[in-house]
Design a protein around this motif. Structure first.
Motif, mmCIF file in Angstrom:
data_model
loop_
_atom_site.group_PDB
_atom_site.id
_atom_site.type_symbol
_atom_site.label_atom_id
_atom_site.label_comp_id
_atom_site.label_asym_id
_atom_site.label_seq_id
_atom_site.Cartn_x
_atom_site.Cartn_y
_atom_site.Cartn_z
ATOM 1 N N GLU A 173 0.822 -1.209 0.000
ATOM 2 C CA GLU A 173 0.000 0.000 0.000
ATOM 3 C C GLU A 173 0.858 1.261 0.000
ATOM 4 O O GLU A 173 0.621 2.204 -0.765
ATOM 5 C CB GLU A 173 -0.944 0.024 1.208
ATOM 6 C CG GLU A 173 -1.834 -1.193 1.347
ATOM 7 C CD GLU A 173 -1.247 -2.244 2.281
ATOM 8 O OE1 GLU A 173 -2.041 -2.988 2.864
ATOM 9 O OE2 GLU A 173 -0.011 -2.302 2.415
ATOM 10 N N THR A 174 1.850 1.278 0.874
ATOM 11 C CA THR A 174 2.664 2.483 1.005
ATOM 12 C C THR A 174 3.604 2.663 -0.187
ATOM 13 O O THR A 174 3.782 3.779 -0.674
ATOM 14 C CB THR A 174 3.458 2.461 2.322
ATOM 15 O OG1 THR A 174 4.151 1.211 2.448
ATOM 16 C CG2 THR A 174 2.523 2.614 3.508
ATOM 17 N N TRP A 192 1.647 4.030 -3.107
ATOM 18 C CA TRP A 192 1.340 5.453 -2.892
ATOM 19 C C TRP A 192 2.572 6.314 -3.159
ATOM 20 O O TRP A 192 2.482 7.357 -3.820
ATOM 21 C CB TRP A 192 0.851 5.647 -1.462
ATOM 22 C CG TRP A 192 0.436 7.040 -1.104
ATOM 23 C CD1 TRP A 192 -0.803 7.596 -1.250
ATOM 24 C CD2 TRP A 192 1.257 8.050 -0.486
ATOM 25 N NE1 TRP A 192 -0.805 8.889 -0.780
ATOM 26 C CE2 TRP A 192 0.440 9.196 -0.306
ATOM 27 C CE3 TRP A 192 2.583 8.097 -0.076
ATOM 28 C CZ2 TRP A 192 0.929 10.369 0.275
ATOM 29 C CZ3 TRP A 192 3.081 9.264 0.489
ATOM 30 C CH2 TRP A 192 2.258 10.382 0.667
ATOM 31 N N GLU A 195 3.113 6.526 -6.914
ATOM 32 C CA GLU A 195 2.095 7.355 -7.560
ATOM 33 C C GLU A 195 2.333 8.840 -7.290
ATOM 34 O O GLU A 195 2.278 9.672 -8.205
ATOM 35 C CB GLU A 195 0.708 6.955 -7.052
ATOM 36 C CG GLU A 195 -0.430 7.778 -7.661
ATOM 37 C CD GLU A 195 -1.787 7.405 -7.105
ATOM 38 O OE1 GLU A 195 -2.775 8.063 -7.472
ATOM 39 O OE2 GLU A 195 -1.863 6.463 -6.278
ATOM 40 N N GLN A 196 2.608 9.195 -6.030
ATOM 41 C CA GLN A 196 2.800 10.608 -5.701
ATOM 42 C C GLN A 196 4.098 11.150 -6.291
ATOM 43 O O GLN A 196 4.167 12.315 -6.684
ATOM 44 C CB GLN A 196 2.785 10.818 -4.185
ATOM 45 C CG GLN A 196 1.584 10.212 -3.459
ATOM 46 C CD GLN A 196 0.265 10.436 -4.165
ATOM 47 O OE1 GLN A 196 -0.002 11.514 -4.679
ATOM 48 N NE2 GLN A 196 -0.575 9.404 -4.181
ATOM 49 N N THR A 253 -3.296 14.599 0.031
ATOM 50 C CA THR A 253 -3.285 13.144 0.054
ATOM 51 C C THR A 253 -2.493 12.667 1.261
ATOM 52 O O THR A 253 -1.540 13.322 1.697
ATOM 53 C CB THR A 253 -2.699 12.556 -1.249
ATOM 54 O OG1 THR A 253 -2.742 11.125 -1.193
ATOM 55 C CG2 THR A 253 -1.260 12.999 -1.450
#
Length: 294
Positions: free
Chosen positions: A125-126, A129, A132-133, A239
Motif C-alpha cells: 500500500e505504502t 502510494w 504514484e505521488q 493526500t
C-alpha cells in the motif's frame, strides 16, 4: 541463495529470522551474534546453526542480513562485502557519514548487491502510494510525523543503547525520509532543526522538487499518541500516506526478493546502500544543527 544473519536482538528474533526461514529462495545457514548464548538460543528457535566466528559464517554464505546497531552494522557490512556477500541491511545504514561511505565503497568495489530494509518501501500500500505521488510531482509542501512510544511504553527496544544515544532522529528519521525523498526529491538542505520533549526533534527540509517538508520524530510519545502519518499538499489537493496492513515479516520477504533480483542482474534497488548513505548524510546534517541548539 545461502544467507546468514548477523544479530540476535528482538528485531532479529521477531522479523529477520522468521523471514529468512520462510523465504523459498533462501537457505538460512546460520546466525552470529556478539553474545554467543543469545546466538545459540536464536538458532534453536529458528532451526539453524549458531556461529562463534563471523568470518566463518561469511565464508559459508552468499548473502548476509543485518540486525545490529548502526555502527556495528557498518563495520560488519564492509567486512561482509569484502568477503563477497550481498547485503540485506537495516536502517540507519551507519552512525556516521564516513562509516556509510565505507559501506558503499566496499559494496561497489566487491560488486555485491545491497538493499536497506526501510519498511514503508516494501509494503504494497505504502510503496504504491509513494510511486504514484512521486510520478505526479508538483507538490507544495509535506508534513511527516513518525511518533513512537519506545521510551514511554512497554517496548522490547527501550533498553537499546544506540537508540538511547541517537534517539528518534536516527531510528525513525530514515523511515520518514524514505517516503519523502522519492516523492519530493532530494533534500537540498536541512533548513531548521529544533529539539522537543524527550528525544523528539522537529526538522524543516528544502527539496530539489521545489517543495518544503516538516518532520516531527519521536520515540518518547505517549502510547495513545503514537503512530506515523505523512500528508502532501499541492495543486491536486491533499493526500495521506495509507496505513500498512501487514507486519514486518512480509515486508522483509519482499526486501529479500529485491536483493535476489539485484544480485541476479536487475540493477541497483532504489533503497540500496547509496540511498542509505544519502539518508545518513541528511541525518548527520540535522544532528549538527540540533547540537548547536542544545
Amino acid at each position: 541463495m545461502r544467507i546468514g544473519l548477523l544479530g540476535t536482538g528482538p528485531w532479529a528474533d521477531m522479523a529477520h529470522a522468521p523471514a529468512l526461514r520462510l523465504h523459498d529462495g533462501l537457505d538460512f545457514v546460520g546466525v552470529w551474534g556478539r553474545r554467543p548464548d543469545a546466538a545459540e538460543e536464536l538458532a534453536k528457535r529458528h532451526g539453524t546453526r549458531a556461529y562463534d566466528d563471523p568470518d566463518a559464517l561469511l565464508a559459508d554464505v552468499e548473502a548476509v542480513a543485518f540486525a545490529l546497531p548502526p555502527a556495528v552494522q557498518a563495520d560488519m557490512a564492509v567486512r561482509a562485502a569484502r568477503a563477497g556477500c550481498h547485503l540485506l541491511l537495516d536502517k540507519p545504514l551507519a552512525a556516521t557519514v564516513a562509516q556509510g561511505r565505507a559501506v558503499v565503497e566496499a559494496a561497489g568495489g566487491a560488486g555485491v548487491a545491497s538493499v536497506v530494509f526501510l519498511t514503508a518501501r516494501f509494503q504494497p500500500e505504502t510503496e504504491a502510494w509513494i510511486t504514484e505521488q512521486g510520478a505526479g510531482g508538483d507538490w507544495f509542501t509535506a508534513r511527516a510525523q513518525w511518533l513512537g512510544a519506545v521510551f514511554s511504553g512497554d517496548s522490547p527496544f527501550a533498553a537499546s543503547p544506540w537508540r538511547r544515544e541517537k534517539g528518534a532522529l536516527w531510528d525513525v528519521g530514515p523511515h520518514a525520509l524514505s517516503v519523502l525523498l522519492p516523492v519530493l526529491g532530494d533534500a537540498r538542505r536541512v533548513s531548521a532543526a529544533a529539539p522537543g520533549s524527550g528525544d523528539t526533534v522537529h526538522l524543516v527540509l528544502d527539496h530539489t522538487g521545489g517543495a518544503s517538508s516538516t518532520l516531527t520524530l519521536s520515540l518518547s510519545a505517549p502510547p495513545a499518541a503514537a503512530g506515523a502519518a505523512v500528508e502532501l499538499r499541492g495543486p491536486r489537493g491533499v493526500t495521506l500516506l495509507p496505513e500498512a496492513t501487514e507486519g514486518p515479516v512480509p515486508a522483509l520477504l519482499r526486501a529479500v526478493d529485491a536483493l535476489l533480483a539485484s544480485a541476479g542482474g536487475a540493477g541497483p534497488h532504489p533503497c540500496d546502500a547509496s540511498f542509505g548513505l544519502r539518508v545518513t548524510e541528511i541525518l548527520a546534517e540535522a544532528e549538527s544543527l540540533l547540537a548547536e541548539r542544545r
